[in-house]
Write a protein that holds these residues in place. Structure first.
Motif, mmCIF file in Angstrom:
data_model
loop_
_atom_site.group_PDB
_atom_site.id
_atom_site.type_symbol
_atom_site.label_atom_id
_atom_site.label_comp_id
_atom_site.label_asym_id
_atom_site.label_seq_id
_atom_site.Cartn_x
_atom_site.Cartn_y
_atom_site.Cartn_z
ATOM 1 N N LEU A 39 0.833 -1.199 0.000
ATOM 2 C CA LEU A 39 0.000 0.000 0.000
ATOM 3 C C LEU A 39 0.871 1.253 0.000
ATOM 4 O O LEU A 39 1.941 1.289 0.599
ATOM 5 N N LYS A 42 0.320 6.028 3.882
ATOM 6 C CA LYS A 42 -0.948 6.671 4.217
ATOM 7 C C LYS A 42 -0.647 7.978 4.934
ATOM 8 O O LYS A 42 -0.297 7.986 6.115
ATOM 9 N N SER A 97 -9.305 2.202 -3.704
ATOM 10 C CA SER A 97 -8.046 1.495 -3.926
ATOM 11 C C SER A 97 -8.142 0.670 -5.208
ATOM 12 O O SER A 97 -9.205 0.170 -5.558
ATOM 13 N N GLY A 343 -7.218 -2.613 5.064
ATOM 14 C CA GLY A 343 -5.801 -2.437 5.326
ATOM 15 C C GLY A 343 -5.305 -3.577 6.190
ATOM 16 O O GLY A 343 -5.452 -4.745 5.861
ATOM 17 N N ASP A 392 -7.436 -0.234 0.856
ATOM 18 C CA ASP A 392 -7.290 0.673 1.985
ATOM 19 C C ASP A 392 -8.606 1.331 2.389
ATOM 20 O O ASP A 392 -8.649 2.075 3.364
ATOM 21 N N ASN A 412 -10.725 4.998 5.839
ATOM 22 C CA ASN A 412 -9.543 4.276 5.356
ATOM 23 C C ASN A 412 -8.708 3.789 6.532
ATOM 24 O O ASN A 412 -9.019 4.050 7.707
ATOM 25 N N GLN A 413 -7.619 3.105 6.227
ATOM 26 C CA GLN A 413 -6.797 2.514 7.271
ATOM 27 C C GLN A 413 -6.181 3.579 8.169
ATOM 28 O O GLN A 413 -6.085 3.383 9.392
#
Length: 424
Positions: A39, A42, A97, A343, A392, A412-413
């Protein structure tokens, strides 16, 4: 008479042997899940709550299913003039994502968040015309996308007594669904075909009830061909509720029914567990595929909020095996419970306090903990909720009692990371 009995048992043995060999044509079942260590970094948190007006204020159930990276199908059952109908909307998130061809995740952000107009997807008359079987009502419609097809699963009540229900599966090509929902005119057209009518129980399939949507497991055959299998949670409503998991082949033919020992628990839910969780109390030695899952339940003996019951599980040798049952020390759930992985987190979205509050919880390595109250209905209940995660991003949809709106929360994560940090 003895000759007839012998013939009967001979045929029964032959059928059992054939079924055994057909089922064991799968060398193995496993979950094909991409890892999340690719990923993008972030650097921002996402929490957005959108509300859409719809044409119905009497919503009985809601569902969300990923169609592709940029499209999600939101469906709901509404009742107008005592007539039950299933509607669909395409949701185009502006934050999502995508998985590249080289196996890396990318997070996309644009300035356009839109939806299609509402379209009627299903009604009782559509069912009767397609199956030549009249029904009293239908319940728990769930969509599941698999490759180029979308499957619609639901329970149909043949009589007014809701304890007599049968399961039906309809299908439609993904391209046909997209074309229908993206039409700017809301002219109704029945786009589904009857796919299967599986028999889930030994009681003529009249007491088996869908609980949550199936998950996909890959199977490797003796000819080294990989095909999809489905694991479907359901329960049987007899004297005692029984939670079961059905393993289906790619055509939704039942291969095995696995009954748990949790006879007092109902509404089972199952999700695959990603490799990233091996250091969070869930072990899995595979780096490219996963054999680990987690199942959730609530007690039907507790009339209001129930304790949260959960257990880890493994899929192998073509079947499911379960570890010891756990009871959460922190979470009590109402009638709505959803689980997903986003995530590197296992999350729950659930109602509590007589279904008036919608909450978000996450796994901390030992138990689930509540990390946020998402919404509260001061004049009624949260009537329905559903969740979809990919990469994510997670999308939570729900409806409040007697309100003609659908709520869509995007997280999101990084946002969950922040909530978990505050809890610690």
């Amino acid at each position: 008479m003895k000759i007839l009995d012998l013939c009967f048992y001979f045929v029964l043995c032959v059928v059992a042997c054939i079924s055994f060999f057909i089922f064991n044509s799968n060398k193995e079942l496993y979950f094909s899940i991409p890892t999340f260590n690719t990923l993008q970094p972030k650097t921002y948190e996402i929490y957005e709550n959108d509300k859409w007006s719809i044409s119905n204020s009497n919503i009985k159930s809601i569902d969300i299913e990923r169609i592709d990276d940029t499209r999600y199908l939101i469906s709901y059952v509404g009742i107008n003039n005592n007539e039950q109908k299933l509607y669909g909307i395409l949701f185009y998130p502006n934050k999502y994502s995508t998985l590249t061809h080289d196996g890396k995740w990318q997070n996309i952000v644009n300035n356009s968040k839109t939806k299609s107009i509402e379209h009627l997807l299903f009604a009782k008359t559509s069912f009767s015309n397609s199956t030549k079987q009249p029904i009293y009502s239908f319940n728990t419609p769930l969509f599941k996308r698999d490759d180029s097809m979308i499957y619609l699963l639901f329970n149909a009540n043949i009589y007014s007594d809701k304890n007599y229900s049968r399961m039906y599966i309809f299908s439609v090509p993904v391209s046909d669904m997209i074309e229908y929902l993206e039409n700017k005119e809301s002219n109704y057209k029945f786009i589904f075909s009857l796919h299967n009518k599986p028999y889930l129980s030994f009681v003529a399939n009249m007491n088996a009830f869908l609980s949550h949507k199936p998950i996909i497991a890959l199977g490797q055959t003796d000819s080294d061909l990989t095909h999809n299998n489905f694991i479907l949670p359901f329960y049987i409503n007899l004297n005692n509720n029984s939670s079961l998991f059905g393993i289906f082949d790619s055509k939704f033919n039942i291969q095995e029914t696995i009954k748990t020992d949790n006879t007092y628990l109902s509404k089972p839910l199952i999700i695959p567990i990603y490799n990233d969780y091996k250091n969070q109390g869930v072990d899995d030695n595979s780096m490219e595929t996963s054999h680990t899952c987690m199942a959730f339940y609530r007690s039907m003996q507790e009339h209001n909020d129930s304790k949260l019951y959960y257990q880890s599980c493994k899929i192998g040798n073509g079947t499911l095996s379960f570890n010891d049952l756990n009871i959460s020390k922190n979470i009590k759930v109402g009638t709505s419970l959803n689980a997903a992985t986003t995530g590197s987190h296992i999350i729950l979205v659930y109602t509590s306090k007589n279904d008036s509050v919608l909450n978000l919880a996450a796994w901390n390595g030992e138990d689930f903990i509540k990390i946020k109250e998402l919404d509260r209905h001061t004049k009624g209940k949260i009537t329905a909720s559903s969740i979809a995660s990919y990469g994510d991003h997670t999308y939570i949809v729900y409806n409040k009692e007697m309100q003609d709106k659908i709520n869509v929360i995007t997280i999101n994560q990084a946002y969950i990371d922040s909530l978990m940090t505050n809890e610690n």
